[in-house]
Design a protein around this motif. Sequence first.
Motif, PDB file in Angstrom:
ATOM      1  N   UNK A  72       0.848  -1.273   0.010  1.00  0.00           N
ATOM      2  CA  UNK A  72      -0.117   0.087  -0.016  1.00  0.00           C
ATOM      3  C   UNK A  72       0.887   1.126   0.041  1.00  0.00           C
ATOM      4  N   UNK A  73       1.810   1.307   0.979  1.00  0.00           N
ATOM      5  CA  UNK A  73       2.803   2.470   1.154  1.00  0.00           C
ATOM      6  C   UNK A  73       3.409   2.715  -0.402  1.00  0.00           C
ATOM      7  N   UNK A  74       3.989   1.790  -0.887  1.00  0.00           N
ATOM      8  CA  UNK A  74       4.476   1.599  -2.366  1.00  0.00           C
ATOM      9  C   UNK A  74       3.802   2.173  -3.415  1.00  0.00           C
ATOM     10  N   UNK A  77      -0.828  -1.443  -4.271  1.00  0.00           N
ATOM     11  CA  UNK A  77      -2.232  -1.912  -4.011  1.00  0.00           C
ATOM     12  C   UNK A  77      -2.712  -0.883  -3.307  1.00  0.00           C
ATOM     13  N   UNK A  78      -4.165  -0.850  -3.109  1.00  0.00           N
ATOM     14  CA  UNK A  78      -4.873   0.296  -2.378  1.00  0.00           C
ATOM     15  C   UNK A  78      -6.010  -0.204  -1.783  1.00  0.00           C
ATOM     16  N   UNK A  79      -6.205  -0.069  -0.622  1.00  0.00           N
ATOM     17  CA  UNK A  79      -7.343  -0.149   0.349  1.00  0.00           C
ATOM     18  C   UNK A  79      -8.530   0.438   0.132  1.00  0.00           C
ATOM     19  N   UNK A  80      -9.839  -0.085  -0.127  1.00  0.00           N
ATOM     20  CA  UNK A  80     -10.805   0.747  -0.192  1.00  0.00           C
ATOM     21  C   UNK A  80     -11.752   0.374   0.964  1.00  0.00           C
ATOM     22  N   UNK A  85      -8.870  -4.921  -0.629  1.00  0.00           N
ATOM     23  CA  UNK A  85      -7.689  -4.461  -1.109  1.00  0.00           C
ATOM     24  C   UNK A  85      -7.462  -4.731  -2.626  1.00  0.00           C
ATOM     25  N   UNK A  86      -7.142  -3.726  -3.574  1.00  0.00           N
ATOM     26  CA  UNK A  86      -7.106  -3.841  -4.839  1.00  0.00           C
ATOM     27  C   UNK A  86      -5.798  -3.600  -5.434  1.00  0.00           C
ATOM     28  N   UNK A  87      -5.468  -4.172  -6.482  1.00  0.00           N
ATOM     29  CA  UNK A  87      -4.120  -3.873  -7.279  1.00  0.00           C
ATOM     30  C   UNK A  87      -4.588  -2.248  -7.829  1.00  0.00           C
ATOM     31  N   UNK A  88      -3.623  -1.381  -7.520  1.00  0.00           N
ATOM     32  CA  UNK A  88      -4.035   0.082  -7.949  1.00  0.00           C
ATOM     33  C   UNK A  88      -3.972   0.087  -9.409  1.00  0.00           C
ATOM     34  N   UNK A  89      -4.932   1.155  -9.551  1.00  0.00           N
ATOM     35  CA  UNK A  89      -5.076   1.348 -11.176  1.00  0.00           C
ATOM     36  C   UNK A  89      -3.944   2.158 -11.569  1.00  0.00           C
ATOM     37  N   UNK A 122      10.149  -0.269   5.672  1.00  0.00           N
ATOM     38  CA  UNK A 122       8.690   0.402   5.870  1.00  0.00           C
ATOM     39  C   UNK A 122       8.993   1.596   6.657  1.00  0.00           C
ATOM     40  N   UNK A 123       9.512   1.556   7.904  1.00  0.00           N
ATOM     41  CA  UNK A 123       9.519   2.637   8.613  1.00  0.00           C
ATOM     42  C   UNK A 123      10.423   4.070   8.003  1.00  0.00           C
ATOM     43  N   UNK A 124      11.179   3.816   7.141  1.00  0.00           N
ATOM     44  CA  UNK A 124      12.014   4.809   6.498  1.00  0.00           C
ATOM     45  C   UNK A 124      10.879   5.599   5.682  1.00  0.00           C
ATOM     46  N   UNK A 125      10.152   4.902   5.007  1.00  0.00           N
ATOM     47  CA  UNK A 125       9.256   5.424   4.247  1.00  0.00           C
ATOM     48  C   UNK A 125       8.209   6.248   4.717  1.00  0.00           C
ATOM     49  N   UNK A 126       7.661   6.209   5.995  1.00  0.00           N
ATOM     50  CA  UNK A 126       6.896   6.643   6.859  1.00  0.00           C
ATOM     51  C   UNK A 126       7.702   7.744   7.509  1.00  0.00           C
ATOM     52  N   UNK A 127       8.689   7.512   8.205  1.00  0.00           N
ATOM     53  CA  UNK A 127       9.287   8.600   8.904  1.00  0.00           C
ATOM     54  C   UNK A 127      10.219   9.637   8.402  1.00  0.00           C
ATOM     55  N   UNK A 128      11.138   9.234   7.413  1.00  0.00           N
ATOM     56  CA  UNK A 128      12.093  10.124   6.973  1.00  0.00           C
ATOM     57  C   UNK A 128      11.357  11.515   6.309  1.00  0.00           C
ATOM     58  N   UNK A 129      10.356  11.284   5.739  1.00  0.00           N
ATOM     59  CA  UNK A 129       9.668  12.557   5.225  1.00  0.00           C
ATOM     60  C   UNK A 129       9.366  13.670   6.165  1.00  0.00           C
ATOM     61  N   UNK A 130       8.822  13.030   7.354  1.00  0.00           N
ATOM     62  CA  UNK A 130       8.528  13.898   8.667  1.00  0.00           C
ATOM     63  C   UNK A 130       9.803  14.546   9.019  1.00  0.00           C
TER      64      UNK A 130
END
Length: 254
Positions: A72-74, A77-80, A85-89, A122-130
């Motif tokens: 999801x973070x990448x 896929x996308x949660x609705x 959960x669906x493969x992203x368009x 995964x944590x890097x993708x969430x935390x480094x931008x902050x």
Amino acid sequence: MSDIGYSCQKGDRNMFEKLDSGKKTHNVIKQILEAIESGSLRENDKLPNEQTLAQTFGVSRSVIRESMSVLVNMGIVKRRPGQGTFVQNAGDASVPIASTKTVLWSYLEELGKVDGSIEAFFARLLIEPVIAEYAAYKLDNNDIKKLEGLYHEMEEAVRTKDVERYHEADLQFHLYLGKASKNSVLSGILKDIIESIGFEHWDSERIWREESKPLSKSLEGHREILDLMVKGEVERVREKVEEHLKLSFYEHMS
């Protein structure tokens, strides 16, 4: 939109294989990426629910949950809410979806080889931008000079096609974003995350392929981040760092 269904089958064959050993989260992600790349899973296809996937792969629901969080973070896929959960368009994705396995799985394999933590990945993708956003508030002239120096080191590495030199300067640039926050806790968190990923031990030539364009595209991303920080466009710094980290997994595809 299609629903893959409880059996995790499409056509007459099993889509996924039960896991019995190894880095289970890595392997769940790998099989889902392979299913997307092969066309067994297509845009807007609905994935089975957590319980079904856990039974199919022979893993716990926590492994499935972690795997889905990475995907999801990448933007793969996308949660609705209320639907699944669906493969992203591809038209809605923030990064390319085609041939995702080729690059993302290379990163996951590097994690496995150095016993790196996918949780840290995964944590890097969430935390480094902050952290980068916070650093932008605190940036002083010395920080700008240091980041500019690291950028020029990367620039020279691109010119000479020195992937090892680029890898080291890239790593130091991101670590310095933590230091520029003037917050020892944030700086320590980012340092610990990157060490847990084992990034400094990765095979640079495998990730930064000389014959493709990843070095110049990555360099461009660093320039954009630095320019936004210097201009004080703090909110955009966070957005750009997040985009940069995600796109770094796909630079080889252009």
